[in-house]
Design an enzyme around this catalytic site. Structure first.
Site, PDB file in Angstrom:
ATOM      1  N   GLY A 231       0.837  -1.110   0.330  1.00  0.00           N
ATOM      2  CA  GLY A 231       0.375  -0.379   0.488  1.00  0.00           C
ATOM      3  C   GLY A 231       1.124   1.663  -0.848  1.00  0.00           C
ATOM      4  O   GLY A 231       1.880   0.857   0.087  1.00  0.00           O
TER       5      GLY A 231
ATOM      6  N   GLY B 292       2.685   3.426   1.422  1.00  0.00           N
ATOM      7  CA  GLY B 292       3.229   3.704   2.575  1.00  0.00           C
ATOM      8  C   GLY B 292       3.351   5.465   3.157  1.00  0.00           C
ATOM      9  O   GLY B 292       4.090   5.722   4.021  1.00  0.00           O
ATOM     10  N   ARG B 293       3.806   6.196   1.944  1.00  0.00           N
ATOM     11  CA  ARG B 293       4.663   7.275   1.680  1.00  0.00           C
ATOM     12  C   ARG B 293       3.005   8.616   0.802  1.00  0.00           C
ATOM     13  O   ARG B 293       3.898   8.482   0.113  1.00  0.00           O
ATOM     14  CB  ARG B 293       5.603   7.186   1.707  1.00  0.00           C
ATOM     15  CG  ARG B 293       6.997   6.844   0.307  1.00  0.00           C
ATOM     16  CD  ARG B 293       7.721   7.180   0.130  1.00  0.00           C
ATOM     17  NE  ARG B 293       8.336   6.561  -0.721  1.00  0.00           N
ATOM     18  CZ  ARG B 293       9.779   6.883  -1.025  1.00  0.00           C
ATOM     19  NH1 ARG B 293      10.202   8.035  -0.943  1.00  0.00           N
ATOM     20  NH2 ARG B 293      10.335   5.576  -2.203  1.00  0.00           N
TER      21      ARG B 293
ATOM     22  N   LYS C 273       2.938  12.041  -3.747  1.00  0.00           N
ATOM     23  CA  LYS C 273       4.775  11.046  -2.996  1.00  0.00           C
ATOM     24  C   LYS C 273       5.513  12.039  -1.866  1.00  0.00           C
ATOM     25  O   LYS C 273       6.031  12.609  -2.401  1.00  0.00           O
ATOM     26  CB  LYS C 273       5.201   9.980  -4.371  1.00  0.00           C
ATOM     27  CG  LYS C 273       6.662   9.066  -3.612  1.00  0.00           C
ATOM     28  CD  LYS C 273       6.716   8.494  -5.388  1.00  0.00           C
ATOM     29  CE  LYS C 273       7.491   7.345  -4.797  1.00  0.00           C
ATOM     30  NZ  LYS C 273       7.913   7.010  -5.689  1.00  0.00           N
TER      31      LYS C 273
ATOM     32  N   ASP D 220       8.957   6.296   6.543  1.00  0.00           N
ATOM     33  CA  ASP D 220       9.013   7.427   7.368  1.00  0.00           C
ATOM     34  C   ASP D 220       8.002   8.022   6.397  1.00  0.00           C
ATOM     35  O   ASP D 220       7.599   9.178   7.052  1.00  0.00           O
ATOM     36  CB  ASP D 220      10.486   8.023   7.797  1.00  0.00           C
ATOM     37  CG  ASP D 220      11.243   8.424   6.837  1.00  0.00           C
ATOM     38  OD1 ASP D 220      10.427   7.937   5.746  1.00  0.00           O
ATOM     39  OD2 ASP D 220      12.044   8.911   6.290  1.00  0.00           O
ATOM     40  N   GLY D 221       7.707   7.265   5.349  1.00  0.00           N
ATOM     41  CA  GLY D 221       6.686   7.813   5.719  1.00  0.00           C
ATOM     42  C   GLY D 221       6.878   8.953   3.644  1.00  0.00           C
ATOM     43  O   GLY D 221       6.504  10.252   3.012  1.00  0.00           O
TER      44      GLY D 221
ATOM     45  N   ARG E 231       2.340  14.130  -8.780  1.00  0.00           N
ATOM     46  CA  ARG E 231       3.066  12.453  -9.385  1.00  0.00           C
ATOM     47  C   ARG E 231       1.368  13.092 -10.097  1.00  0.00           C
ATOM     48  O   ARG E 231      -0.306  12.472  -9.977  1.00  0.00           O
ATOM     49  CB  ARG E 231       3.339  11.612  -9.154  1.00  0.00           C
ATOM     50  CG  ARG E 231       2.903  10.405 -10.601  1.00  0.00           C
ATOM     51  CD  ARG E 231       3.654   8.881  -9.826  1.00  0.00           C
ATOM     52  NE  ARG E 231       3.518   7.829  -9.056  1.00  0.00           N
ATOM     53  CZ  ARG E 231       3.550   7.026  -8.337  1.00  0.00           C
ATOM     54  NH1 ARG E 231       5.547   6.768  -8.385  1.00  0.00           N
ATOM     55  NH2 ARG E 231       3.179   6.497  -7.667  1.00  0.00           N
TER      56      ARG E 231
ATOM     57  N   ASP F 123       3.716  -4.150  -7.344  1.00  0.00           N
ATOM     58  CA  ASP F 123       3.127  -3.519  -7.138  1.00  0.00           C
ATOM     59  C   ASP F 123       3.417  -1.895  -8.172  1.00  0.00           C
ATOM     60  O   ASP F 123       3.521  -1.471  -7.584  1.00  0.00           O
ATOM     61  CB  ASP F 123       3.664  -3.166  -5.559  1.00  0.00           C
ATOM     62  CG  ASP F 123       4.626  -3.842  -5.216  1.00  0.00           C
ATOM     63  OD1 ASP F 123       5.755  -4.049  -5.587  1.00  0.00           O
ATOM     64  OD2 ASP F 123       5.379  -2.045  -4.435  1.00  0.00           O
TER      65      ASP F 123
END
Ligand code: AMP
Ligand code: MG
Length: 477
Positions: free
Chosen positions: A88, A90-91, A111, A123-124, A174, A250
């Site tokens: 998923g 994550g950041r 992003k 940490d994202g 993006r 992914d």
């Protein structure tokens, strides 16, 4: 004109269970680093507003346009062959969907926007350098005519992110045809079951393949359609020497766009075993493996669709297997047509595959620069080691009887002179990270008109084969 009221939220409305609503982290002191005015125009967005303080707040995630419901998408993925059921965003966040000036729906996504429910240990955040790399590589691919996600903007956050050292943080805005991936289907299948796979498949059909919507057998047709666009995509990568580097499921889109410019790079010296990524120890994603890896990823998509393809599971497997096997011909058709064009040939000939493979073998033996060799073919004779091959090729060319100048122009229209060469990318990103964007703009000027030889750009056409030895890239974390 702002983004208020402009963003649709069809993913949120239609695919409950496949995301978490999430808000972005607040950036301390956002500053616009790059803005893609050409893409803004394509999206019908006002570049001047995007560059204004209010626009920058949206591009970095500090402000949410009215009506938008930012969310982190859920997906699974086979990473280097091993399955992770819960990856998923994550950041990253999907801000929403925008209709562009041609009427196509495009995702607007951030992003580097902070932690989400899918961050696991991360940490994202993202650093300026890798986000500039994604901007640059995406624009280069787009200019080469290869489907890709594109960067609308890079905004530095004013905050530091901890990597090997402290680095300036950034958010990339993006744009993608969508962010549906093979991993999206895997997540639906593993966490929810067939009914959710069907919802995701219907969403994908409506978004990318609306001509299939009313068809009987539309889920098999969806698999076929994705197989076709991915076969074309990877063939196009091969034709320009692109090594994606992290072809996990992914990072394999349903739209057929290139996504995730982490450890990617263009190959200099031709070698099918070329790997740049520091973590690809076994060469799983080496240049020459890319077609079979895409095929493998498509087989993972096929598995999720089986219950929708036929009630009888043996029959479903048989039908899906035929499509996956068909990848090879689909890939070869695009690749061989592309190679023919690179060689200035028009009409298919029974000897084409051999002619091309013999050339690639020689290129490998001689350790020549892939891009430079093909570009020079329109004006120079290949070196003496190629004599026998050159004779066969010129015989073919002559048999087609086309005007030499016309052939040269056609070849230069498909063999780029300027690609983002690794030493130039490093130079531009290092300067960019330190606040000097001039080298990046100059490199962008070269690679966004990749076929047009221009005065003053000589160094952008040159390989640095010494620098190429041992060149390593890193996942953009
Ligand atoms: P990638 O290799 O960029 O395709 O990322 C693989 C997975 O790792 C995705 O689920 C990403 O969202 C996640 N990820 C990558 N970098 C970070 C980060 N800095 N923080 C949180 N998650 C991350
Ligand atoms: Mg990814």
């Amino acid at each position: 004109m702002t983004l208020d009221g402009m963003l649709d939220d069809s993913f949120a409305r239609d695919l409950d269970g496949m995301y978490q609503f999430t808000s972005a982290a607040q950036a301390g002191a956002p500053q616009l680093v790059m803005l893609n005015t050409a893409l803004a125009a394509e999206l019908g967005l006002d570049a001047e507003w995007l560059a204004s303080p209010a626009g920058i707040e949206v591009l970095v995630g500090n402000a949410v346009p009215a009506g938008a419901r930012p969310l982190a998408q859920a997906y699974s993925g086979h990473q280097f062959g091993g399955f992770s059921s819960r990856l998923g965003d994550g950041r990253a966040l999907l801000l929403g969907e925008l209709r562009d000036v041609r009427g196509e729906l495009r995702d607007l996504h951030l992003k580097g926007s902070g932690r989400t429910a899918f961050s696991r240990g991360g940490d994202g955040y993202a650093a300026v350098g890798p986000m500039l790399r994604e901007y640059l590589m995406g624009e280069a691919m787009h200019a080469l005519g290869i489907p890709t996600t594109r960067a609308l903007a890079v905004v530095s956050t004013g905050d530091q992110v901890a990597r090997d050292t402290m680095l300036p943080g950034a958010v990339l805005a993006r744009v993608a045809a969508s962010h549906l991936r093979v991993g999206t289907f895997q997540y639906a299948s593993v966490h929810h079951g067939t009914e959710m796979v069907q919802r995701v498949a219907d969403f994908a059909i409506a978004r990318h393949y609306p001509q299939l919507a009313e068809m009987d057998g539309r889920y098999l047709a969806l698999l076929e359609a994705v197989t076709q666009v991915q076969a074309e995509l990877v063939a196009n990568w091969m034709l320009v020497g692109f090594v994606h580097g992290v072809m996990n499921t992914d990072n394999t889109t349903i739209s057929g766009e290139t996504i995730d410019y982490g450890p990617c790079a263009f190959m200099d010296r031709f070698d099918p075993a070329t790997v740049f990524s520091s973590i690809d120890h076994n060469g799983r994603y080496a240049y020459g493996n890319q077609p079979s890896i895409v095929q493998w990823n498509l087989a993972r998509l096929a598995e999720t669709l089986l219950p929708l393809i036929d009630d009888e599971s043996d029959r479903a497997v048989e039908l899906a297997t035929a499509v996956i096997h068909g990848f090879v011909d689909r890939f070869n058709d695009t690749w061989l047509a592309g190679m023919r064009a690179k060689l200035g040939l028009v009409a298919p000939d029974a000897g084409d595959t051999e002619l091309v493979n013999d050339l690639l073998e020689l290129l490998h033996q001689q350790g020549l620069d892939f891009t430079g060799f093909f570009r020079s073919l329109s004006t120079f004779e290949p070196p003496p080691a190629f004599d026998e091959w050159t004779q066969r090729w010129t015989t073919r060319l002559r048999s087609e009887g086309r005007d030499r100048v016309e052939v040269a122009v056609a070849m230069n229209g498909v063999n780029p002179i300027y690609i983002p060469r690794n030493h130039l990318v490093e130079e531009a990103l290092t300067a960019g990270q330190n606040g000097d964007l001039a080298p990046l703009h100059r490199l962008l000027a070269a690679v966004t008109e990749p076929f047009e030889q221009r005065a003053g750009f000589d160094r952008y056409a040159e390989a640095d084969l010494a620098a190429a030895v041992g060149y390593q890239t890193f996942c953009g974390t």
